[in-house]
Enzyme design. Structure first.
Site, PDB file in Angstrom:
ATOM      1  N   GLU A 170       0.875  -1.182   0.000  1.00  0.00           N
ATOM      2  CA  GLU A 170       0.000   0.000   0.000  1.00  0.00           C
ATOM      3  C   GLU A 170       0.900   1.215   0.000  1.00  0.00           C
ATOM      4  O   GLU A 170       1.550   1.508   1.007  1.00  0.00           O
ATOM      5  CB  GLU A 170      -0.849   0.030   1.279  1.00  0.00           C
ATOM      6  CG  GLU A 170      -1.852  -1.083   1.407  1.00  0.00           C
ATOM      7  CD  GLU A 170      -3.007  -0.929   0.458  1.00  0.00           C
ATOM      8  OE1 GLU A 170      -3.145   0.152  -0.146  1.00  0.00           O
ATOM      9  OE2 GLU A 170      -3.757  -1.893   0.289  1.00  0.00           O
ATOM     10  N   CYS A 180      -2.913   8.866   3.266  1.00  0.00           N
ATOM     11  CA  CYS A 180      -2.517   8.369   1.955  1.00  0.00           C
ATOM     12  C   CYS A 180      -3.634   8.520   0.933  1.00  0.00           C
ATOM     13  O   CYS A 180      -3.388   8.616  -0.262  1.00  0.00           O
ATOM     14  CB  CYS A 180      -2.128   6.905   2.068  1.00  0.00           C
ATOM     15  SG  CYS A 180      -3.425   5.925   2.827  1.00  0.00           S
TER      16      CYS A 180
HETATM   17  P1  NAP Z   1       8.155   4.834   4.864  1.00  0.00           P
HETATM   18  O1  NAP Z   1       9.276   5.733   5.186  1.00  0.00           O
HETATM   19  O2  NAP Z   1       8.155   4.121   3.576  1.00  0.00           O
HETATM   20  O3  NAP Z   1       8.087   3.796   6.073  1.00  0.00           O
HETATM   21  C1  NAP Z   1       7.053   2.851   6.154  1.00  0.00           C
HETATM   22  C2  NAP Z   1       7.485   1.715   7.045  1.00  0.00           C
HETATM   23  O4  NAP Z   1       8.540   0.982   6.419  1.00  0.00           O
HETATM   24  C3  NAP Z   1       8.025   2.168   8.396  1.00  0.00           C
HETATM   25  O5  NAP Z   1       7.594   1.276   9.394  1.00  0.00           O
HETATM   26  C4  NAP Z   1       9.529   2.067   8.195  1.00  0.00           C
HETATM   27  O6  NAP Z   1      10.239   1.903   9.394  1.00  0.00           O
HETATM   28  C5  NAP Z   1       9.568   0.794   7.372  1.00  0.00           C
HETATM   29  N1  NAP Z   1      10.849   0.537   6.733  1.00  0.00           N
HETATM   30  C6  NAP Z   1      11.635   1.406   6.078  1.00  0.00           C
HETATM   31  N2  NAP Z   1      12.742   0.759   5.632  1.00  0.00           N
HETATM   32  C7  NAP Z   1      12.628  -0.537   6.025  1.00  0.00           C
HETATM   33  C8  NAP Z   1      13.444  -1.701   5.894  1.00  0.00           C
HETATM   34  N3  NAP Z   1      14.607  -1.660   5.256  1.00  0.00           N
HETATM   35  N4  NAP Z   1      13.013  -2.877   6.437  1.00  0.00           N
HETATM   36  C9  NAP Z   1      11.836  -2.937   7.098  1.00  0.00           C
HETATM   37  N5  NAP Z   1      11.025  -1.851   7.255  1.00  0.00           N
HETATM   38  C10 NAP Z   1      11.410  -0.677   6.723  1.00  0.00           C
HETATM   39  O7  NAP Z   1       6.754   5.595   4.926  1.00  0.00           O
HETATM   40  P2  NAP Z   1       6.213   6.599   6.059  1.00  0.00           P
HETATM   41  O8  NAP Z   1       6.991   7.871   5.937  1.00  0.00           O
HETATM   42  O9  NAP Z   1       6.124   5.922   7.372  1.00  0.00           O
HETATM   43  O10 NAP Z   1       4.709   6.831   5.581  1.00  0.00           O
HETATM   44  C11 NAP Z   1       4.329   7.850   4.700  1.00  0.00           C
HETATM   45  C12 NAP Z   1       4.011   7.306   3.335  1.00  0.00           C
HETATM   46  O11 NAP Z   1       3.151   6.195   3.455  1.00  0.00           O
HETATM   47  C13 NAP Z   1       3.286   8.288   2.464  1.00  0.00           C
HETATM   48  O12 NAP Z   1       3.878   8.285   1.202  1.00  0.00           O
HETATM   49  C14 NAP Z   1       1.869   7.759   2.386  1.00  0.00           C
HETATM   50  O13 NAP Z   1       1.175   8.070   1.202  1.00  0.00           O
HETATM   51  C15 NAP Z   1       2.056   6.304   2.540  1.00  0.00           C
HETATM   52  N6  NAP Z   1       0.894   5.675   3.121  1.00  0.00           N
HETATM   53  C16 NAP Z   1       0.150   4.818   2.367  1.00  0.00           C
HETATM   54  C17 NAP Z   1      -0.985   4.226   2.898  1.00  0.00           C
HETATM   55  C18 NAP Z   1      -1.840   3.272   2.105  1.00  0.00           C
HETATM   56  O14 NAP Z   1      -2.703   2.618   2.701  1.00  0.00           O
HETATM   57  N7  NAP Z   1      -1.640   3.134   0.822  1.00  0.00           N
HETATM   58  C19 NAP Z   1      -1.360   4.510   4.211  1.00  0.00           C
HETATM   59  C20 NAP Z   1      -0.576   5.373   4.958  1.00  0.00           C
HETATM   60  C21 NAP Z   1       0.549   5.949   4.397  1.00  0.00           C
HETATM   61  P3  NAP Z   1      10.940   3.134  10.149  1.00  0.00           P
HETATM   62  O15 NAP Z   1       9.887   4.118  10.452  1.00  0.00           O
HETATM   63  O16 NAP Z   1      11.507   2.483  11.351  1.00  0.00           O
HETATM   64  O17 NAP Z   1      11.970   3.663   9.197  1.00  0.00           O
END
Ligand code: NAP
Length: 522
Positions: A255, A294
């Site tokens: 997602e 999102c």
């Molecule tokens: P993100 O930086 O991609 O992080 C998402 C998750 O992935 C976090 O728990 C992060 O952990 C984890 N992660 C990152 N690198 C990883 C790795 N190498 N191994 C395992 N896990 C890893 O996104 P975000 O900044 O939290 O969220 C914002 C984005 O999410 C926006 O672009 C938004 O549009 C999108 N979003 C989409 C939805 C949907 O349902 N489609 C819903 C909500 C948000 P850490 O935080 O510990 O780095």
């Protein structure tokens, strides 16, 4: 300072390193640290896989009762959760309710589904297929829980809803869960899981929590596991390309972000009910959860001849958005989650403003109520106006994850659909029209590239749930850039954690299997 812990192999444990700080975004002050380095995450995943079998042994009704019990624990502690959401996510009371009540509501919804399914442990699709001339050889399709573990990697913007909407579906399907909240806002997830663990209602191994970067989590996946990821497209792409993920081929649901559209129809009268409902919806998009949803409206397509009236009315609404400390009752727009998120939003806005002029906002506000606009992660509600639908690139491509949206003019239905499709696949679109026939035309054009299309006409009126709000009855996810995933959608959500098997045999055998299962069309 708070030091968050992980719940692994049935034990709360802190990481071995210093960890990353998480902050109060209203002041910028550090609240605590989060760290999972040095922990035996692979051991915890193996523990969940081995001990989580208890969930599979439970009937749907028992799993539903478990979800209800979790919801009851959360309801009892809601006030504490709202406080954490304000302090760590900068949530107003309304923002916090969307996250916390959204999680509880989804748990209760799946608890009800479990009760309805009753004593079975498998689902069987209605109807049978005859495979030979004689009526003695037939087939039916059954869904059973896979023997793996669900690995949930969640985004920072919904530390409650994001955690529980996934747990609800996985538990009802019979799958144990290892959840990893985003580090920036893991405090709320940690506190909730702590309360649920302390209530002693979970079977051993059913729920584990990784607070921190989750070092080695992806290296621990195996063939029957299911990874459900929510977050940015970049992290999603990294997970897709991870060597262990590619080699063991677990189920993978992504997602990601999207540049969602709202379309004001040509049939909508300027100043009419639907026109005003869209104004309210866009005002919410520029204030609720500081725009960090999102599914939020990022582009607003408006008929060329209605642009001036729409932008003028919207600017007046945007000017009424009170920005400031989320603890103040009058605040509608709090800070972003931290300064890193604000920097990313400002970088995105720099690209958008090369193509569209800011009618309002576009930067850090000069002042906000009850806080320091610079020390806190505040961003002014930002309304951009594009001169035409043509020659736009960043507007269709750059997600500013904050209180920002762009108004774009269009002419015909076909042009609206073509512009929407420049987003290359989105989670949600909404149509604001006076005529059902226009909604039907636009919906048919938009459906293939969207996971959800909300049509608001005078009949739906004010009873609709809103453009960004994800309802557990409806699937959530979108094609293309949005990640191609699909979650929720009532029982449809159980597919991801279940194996569908074509069962071939005699009518008596199929009847015996059906007698043990719940009949449901997924
Ligand atoms: P993100 O930086 O991609 O992080 C998402 C998750 O992935 C976090 O728990 C992060 O952990 C984890 N992660 C990152 N690198 C990883 C790795 N190498 N191994 C395992 N896990 C890893 O996104 P975000 O900044 O939290 O969220 C914002 C984005 O999410 C926006 O672009 C938004 O549009 C999108 N979003 C989409 C939805 C949907 O349902 N489609 C819903 C909500 C948000 P850490 O935080 O510990 O780095």
């Amino acid at each position: 300072m708070i030091r968050l812990e992980s719940y692994l192999s049935g034990v709360w444990q802190p990481g071995k390193g210093e960890g990353r700080a998480f902050v109060d975004p209203t002041t910028g002050a550090a609240l605590g640290t989060v760290d999972s380095s040095g922990l035996d995450i692979a051991g915890a995943v193996a523990h969940a896989r081995a001990r989580g079998t208890a969930l599979r042994a439970m009937s749907f009704a028992e799993r539903g009762a478990l979800l209800n019990a979790i919801a009851d624990v959360l309801v009892a502690n809601k006030a504490d959760y709202a406080d954490i959401a304000r302090r760590n996510s900068g949530n107003t009371a309304r923002d916090a309710a969307i996250d916390i009540d959204g999680g509880i509501g989804t748990l209760k919804y799946y608890a009800r589904l479990g009760r309805t399914l009753g004593a079975g442990r498998a689902l069987i699709e209605p109807g049978e297929d005859q495979l030979a001339k004689a009526e003695t050889f037939k087939a039916r399709h059954i869904w059973t829980a896979r023997p793996g573990v669900a690995i949930h990697i969640n985004a920072f913007n919904f530390p409650s809803w994001g955690l529980w909407e996934k747990v609800a579906v996985a538990f009802l399907a019979g799958s144990p869960v290892v959840a990893k909240p985003a580090s920036a806002t893991a405090w709320l997830s940690e506190r909730m899981v702590r309360d649920v663990v302390a209530a002693n209602i979970l079977p051993a191994g059913a729920l584990s929590l990784v607070c921190g970067a989750g070092e080695g989590l992806l290296d621990a996946v195996d063939r029957f596991d299911a990874i459900a990821f929510t977050g940015s497209a970049d992290t999603g792409a990294m997970i897709r390309g991870h060597a262990r993920v590619m080699e063991r081929a677990p189920r993978l649901n992504i997602e990601a972000d999207s540049i969602n559209v709202a379309v004001l129809g040509n049939s909508a009268a300027v100043g009419g009910d639907v026109f005003n409902l869209l104004l309210r919806e866009v005002t919410n998009a520029l204030s609720v959860k500081a725009g960090q949803l999102c599914t939020n409206i990022r582009r607003i397509l408006v008929p060329r001849d209605k642009m001036a009236g729409f932008v003028e009315a919207l600017v007046a609404k945007v000017d009424g958005i009170a920005v400031g400390d989320p603890a103040l009752a009058e605040t509608r727009l709090g800070p972003l989650c931290n300064d890193g998120q604000r920097k990313a939003a400002l970088a995105g806005l720099a690209r958008l403003t090369a193509e569209a002029r800011p009618a309002r906002g576009g930067d850090v506000p000069a002042s906000v109520n009850g806080a320091d606009a610079k020390k806190g992660a505040f961003l002014a509600p930002t309304l951009l106006v594009a001169p035409s639908g043509q020659n736009l690139s960043a507007v269709h491509d750059v997600e500013v994850f904050g209180p920002a949206a762009t108004v774009i003019p269009y002419g015909s239905d076909d042009e609206a659909v073509a512009l929407a499709l420049r987003g290359e696949g989105s989670l949600a679109a909404s149509l604001w029209v006076d005529e059902a026939a226009e909604a039907a035309r636009l919906a048919a054009g938009l459906a293939p590239l969207h996971g959800r299309v909300l049509c608001v006409d005078p009949v739906v009126g004010a009873s609709h749930t809103g453009h960004p709000i994800v309802m557990p009855q409806c699937i959530h996810g979108g094609p293309g850039r949005a990640g191609g995933g699909e979650e929720l959608g009532g029982l449809r959500g159980l597919r991801f954690y279940s194996q569908r098997t074509a069962l071939q045999g005699s009518p008596a055998m199929l009847e015996a299997v059906a007698g043990q299962a719940a009949v449901a069309a997924l």
